[in-house]
Design an enzyme around this catalytic site. Structure first.
Site, PDB file in Angstrom:
ATOM      1  CD  GLU A 145      70.973  62.851  -6.489  1.00 35.63           C
ATOM      2  OE1 GLU A 145      70.724  61.629  -6.451  1.00 35.63           O
ATOM      3  OE2 GLU A 145      71.976  63.325  -7.029  1.00 35.63           O
ATOM      4  CB  CYS A 185      69.214  57.249  -0.422  1.00 33.99           C
ATOM      5  SG  CYS A 185      70.762  58.124  -0.429  1.00 33.99           S
TER       6      CYS A 185
HETATM    7  P1  NAD Z   1      60.229  62.755   1.505  1.00 35.53           P
HETATM    8  O1  NAD Z   1      60.017  62.556   0.044  1.00 35.53           O
HETATM    9  O2  NAD Z   1      59.128  62.399   2.422  1.00 35.53           O
HETATM   10  O3  NAD Z   1      60.545  64.305   1.804  1.00 35.53           O
HETATM   11  C1  NAD Z   1      61.614  64.970   1.150  1.00 35.53           C
HETATM   12  C2  NAD Z   1      61.333  66.458   1.185  1.00 35.53           C
HETATM   13  O4  NAD Z   1      60.171  66.721   0.389  1.00 35.53           O
HETATM   14  C3  NAD Z   1      61.031  66.999   2.576  1.00 35.53           C
HETATM   15  O5  NAD Z   1      61.556  68.295   2.691  1.00 35.53           O
HETATM   16  C4  NAD Z   1      59.520  67.065   2.581  1.00 35.53           C
HETATM   17  O6  NAD Z   1      59.058  68.007   3.500  1.00 35.53           O
HETATM   18  C5  NAD Z   1      59.262  67.498   1.146  1.00 35.53           C
HETATM   19  N1  NAD Z   1      57.909  67.270   0.638  1.00 35.53           N
HETATM   20  C6  NAD Z   1      57.009  66.339   0.992  1.00 35.53           C
HETATM   21  N2  NAD Z   1      55.879  66.466   0.257  1.00 35.53           N
HETATM   22  C7  NAD Z   1      56.096  67.499  -0.588  1.00 35.53           C
HETATM   23  C8  NAD Z   1      55.326  68.110  -1.613  1.00 35.53           C
HETATM   24  N3  NAD Z   1      54.087  67.703  -1.946  1.00 35.53           N
HETATM   25  N4  NAD Z   1      55.852  69.149  -2.295  1.00 35.53           N
HETATM   26  C9  NAD Z   1      57.106  69.595  -2.009  1.00 35.53           C
HETATM   27  N5  NAD Z   1      57.877  69.056  -1.045  1.00 35.53           N
HETATM   28  C10 NAD Z   1      57.380  68.015  -0.351  1.00 35.53           C
HETATM   29  O7  NAD Z   1      61.574  62.004   1.895  1.00 35.53           O
HETATM   30  P2  NAD Z   1      62.254  61.872   3.336  1.00 35.53           P
HETATM   31  O8  NAD Z   1      61.497  60.885   4.156  1.00 35.53           O
HETATM   32  O9  NAD Z   1      62.518  63.205   3.914  1.00 35.53           O
HETATM   33  O10 NAD Z   1      63.661  61.253   2.948  1.00 35.53           O
HETATM   34  C11 NAD Z   1      63.855  59.900   2.713  1.00 35.53           C
HETATM   35  C12 NAD Z   1      63.866  59.614   1.219  1.00 35.53           C
HETATM   36  O11 NAD Z   1      64.893  60.380   0.604  1.00 35.53           O
HETATM   37  C13 NAD Z   1      64.190  58.162   0.915  1.00 35.53           C
HETATM   38  O12 NAD Z   1      63.390  57.755  -0.165  1.00 35.53           O
HETATM   39  C14 NAD Z   1      65.657  58.213   0.517  1.00 35.53           C
HETATM   40  O13 NAD Z   1      66.061  57.158  -0.306  1.00 35.53           O
HETATM   41  C15 NAD Z   1      65.723  59.535  -0.179  1.00 35.53           C
HETATM   42  N6  NAD Z   1      67.081  60.071  -0.192  1.00 35.53           N
HETATM   43  C16 NAD Z   1      67.751  60.088  -1.375  1.00 35.53           C
HETATM   44  C17 NAD Z   1      69.062  60.549  -1.416  1.00 35.53           C
HETATM   45  C18 NAD Z   1      69.830  60.588  -2.698  1.00 35.53           C
HETATM   46  O14 NAD Z   1      70.867  61.237  -2.729  1.00 35.53           O
HETATM   47  N7  NAD Z   1      69.397  59.917  -3.737  1.00 35.53           N
HETATM   48  C19 NAD Z   1      69.660  61.017  -0.252  1.00 35.53           C
HETATM   49  C20 NAD Z   1      68.925  61.003   0.944  1.00 35.53           C
HETATM   50  C21 NAD Z   1      67.636  60.527   0.954  1.00 35.53           C
END
Ligand code: NAD
Length: 512
Positions: A284, A318
């Protein structure tokens, strides 16, 4: 038993505000504590910590959570597989019962859990309260959906043979969750796979480890057996790739940004020595969500919906509206009303219950300021554009007009309080602009023209379409949530097909 959404708290009632403030004081007295990892039901310290600070009062330490590394991921996956044997063998009713008890524990701690999010994620009262309500909803909704997936079912009768099919859980998977719904999304991503028999290694965002610790407290109080939920907090660089690459990770349930999602998808495709499956990956991801307003709309209402969609929680949803597309004939009038409302928004520490608070971290604030610089060169700033009050990662509500649909400002996810207004010739043009990004998460149309509303249903390419309302705030069950295109793999959290994705079909043919 039917499913109904948990009611949201009415903060116009002064008793509710008082009760929330009391929860804030109580939680404030507990800030700054240390929390270990939880692996196989045991508490585990690593000698190193990740610190979590209040984004709106950065000197305030919310807590420290143990910094896990690869050895802790190894142990957590081993514990999850160990627990999988007995957890998957339990009846669906047993597991449902525990998930419902988890919902009850969260209900009993409702304002307290919300208060943690006010401190750790910068959520004002209503946003934090809605986050807890949504976490409860995920528990109740998945508990409600699970019975239909239990048992062995005959395919169809065949002489001399019994042919049946049953759904079996996949195994031990990873939950990799974002910081912005630190309880709701985290809970839904964990409880969904768990209720149908899977076990999990939970890797929350390093920005909100303490709320994840609260989830573990609630799950323990509900009576979940050891090893079903294993919590490993830590830095992305230490454990992110390691968990994704691990040969014992059966599936990955991810919510977060497009960049991280693509990276996970690519890495998870590699089959490592000893790996016995192709990893199942659910993603997502982000959005560049648009609200179209046409000339038939009530412009006061449209401006209010646009402000709520664009600046709720500082645009850090998001689903947040980052593009407001106005048709030419009402453009200037709508812009005036929108800017007037945006300028009224109050920004400050979340515990003072402003309209929105600080962005989650310095990187997020710098990112918004970077796009504001781009906007200053390529568009017309009408409001905001500055860092907010001292002491936190603040950015004031920012409005750019005359934004070109193809510009960076209109194409890339900013995830902050920066709205781009785009002028469209007419409704056709507006719909084309709305569909003109790589994302497809949420979108909306405010119009009194039935034919256009119907056209939007067919042609607006988003996973969640909102007509004549704000484009944020999906309710579990009522509005299954998730995007098309590069916004995700159509996982649809809180929807009727969610649980099925964490099950495999097994067919049994027996000669009689
Ligand atoms: P992010 O991608 O920075 O991090 C998400 C998760 O991934 C965190 O737990 C982070 O620690 C982990 N992560 C980071 N690098 C990684 C790697 N190399 N390998 C594995 N895991 C890793 O996102 P964020 O800043 O936490 O959240 C905001 C983003 O999430 C925005 O883009 C938003 O649109 C999206 N979002 C989407 C939804 C949806 O339902 N579509 C809901 C909420 C947020």
């Amino acid at each position: 038993m039917t499913f109904t959404n948990e009611a949201l708290t009415d903060f116009t009632v002064s008793e509710n505000v008082d009760a929330y403030r009391a929860a804030l004081s109580e939680v404030r007295s507990r800030l700054g504590a240390d929390y270990p990892l939880t692996i196989g039901g045991e508490k585990h310290e690593t000698g190193d910590w990740i610190e979590s600070h209040n984004p709106g009062r950065t000197t305030e330490l919310v807590g420290r959570s143990a910094r896990g590394g690869p050895p802790e991921i190894d142990r957590a996956l081993a514990a999850a597989w160990e627990a999988f044997r007995s957890w998957s063998a339990r009846s669906m009713e047993d597991r449902i019962d525990l998930v419902r008890r988890l919902a009850d524990v969260m209900r009993s701690r409702r304002f307290e859990l919300a208060a943690w999010m006010t401190f750790e994620a910068g959520k004002n009262f209503a946003e934090a309260d809605a986050d807890v309500a949504e976490a409860i909803d995920f528990c109740e909704y998945y508990a409600h959906q699970a019975p239909g997936l239990a048992g062995e079912h005959e395919t169809y009768p065949s002489p001399g043979e019994s042919n049946t099919s049953m759904l079996v859980p996949l195994g031990a998977g990873a939950v990799i969750s974002p910081w912005n719904f630190p309880l709701a999304i985290f809970t839904g991503m964990a409880v969904g796979p768990a209720v149908v028999g899977n076990t999990l290694v939970l890797k929350p965002s390093p920005d909100t480890p303490i709320v994840a610790q609260m989830f573990i407290e609630c799950a323990e109080a509900a009576g979940f057996p050891p090893g079903v939920f294993n919590l490993v907090t830590g830095a992305d660089a230490d454990i992110g790739d390691y968990l994704v690459d691990h040969a014992r990770t059966r599936f990955i349930n991810f919510t977060g940004s497009l960049t991280t999602g693509i990276r996970i998808n690519q890495r998870a495709a590699t089959v490592h020595p000893g790996q016995l499956w192709i990893k199942k990956v659910g993603l997502e991801m982000g959005g560049k969500d648009a609200l179209i307003v046409d000339e038939t709309a009530d412009l006061d209402y449209a401006a209010r919906m646009a402000v709520a969609s664009g600046y709720g929680f500082g645009g850090q949803k998001c689903s947040a509206m980052s593009r407001l597309i106005a048709v030419e004939s009402i453009h200037d009038e709508l812009v005036d009303r929108f800017v007037a409302l945006a300028e009224e928004l109050e920004v400050g520490p979340a515990d003072e219950n402003p309209d929105f608070s600080a962005l989650i971290n310095e990187r997020a604030r710098d990112k918004s300021l970077h796009y504001i610089d781009i906007g200053n060169e390529t568009a017309t700033m009408l409001a905001g554009g500055a860092p907010g009050p001292d002491g936190g990662h603040y950015v004031t509500p920012t409005v750019f007009a005359d934004v070109s649909p193809d510009s960076k400002l209109a194409q890339e996810e900013i995830f902050g309080p920066v709205v781009s207004i785009i002028r469209a010739r007419d409704f056709d043009d507006a719909l084309g602009i709305a569909n003109g990004t790589m994302f497809g998460l949420t979108g909306g149309l405010i119009s009194n023209d039935r034919a256009r509303l119907d056209r939007a249903k067919r042609e607006f390419e988003v996973g969640n379409l909102y007509l004549n309302r704000k484009i944020t705030g999906a309710f579990v069950g009522l509005q299954p949530f998730g995007g098309l295109r590069l916004s995700g793999t159509t996982v649809k959290a809180g929807g009727p097909y969610y649980l099925r994705q964490y099950l495999a079909e097994k067919t049994i043919a027996e000669k009689l």
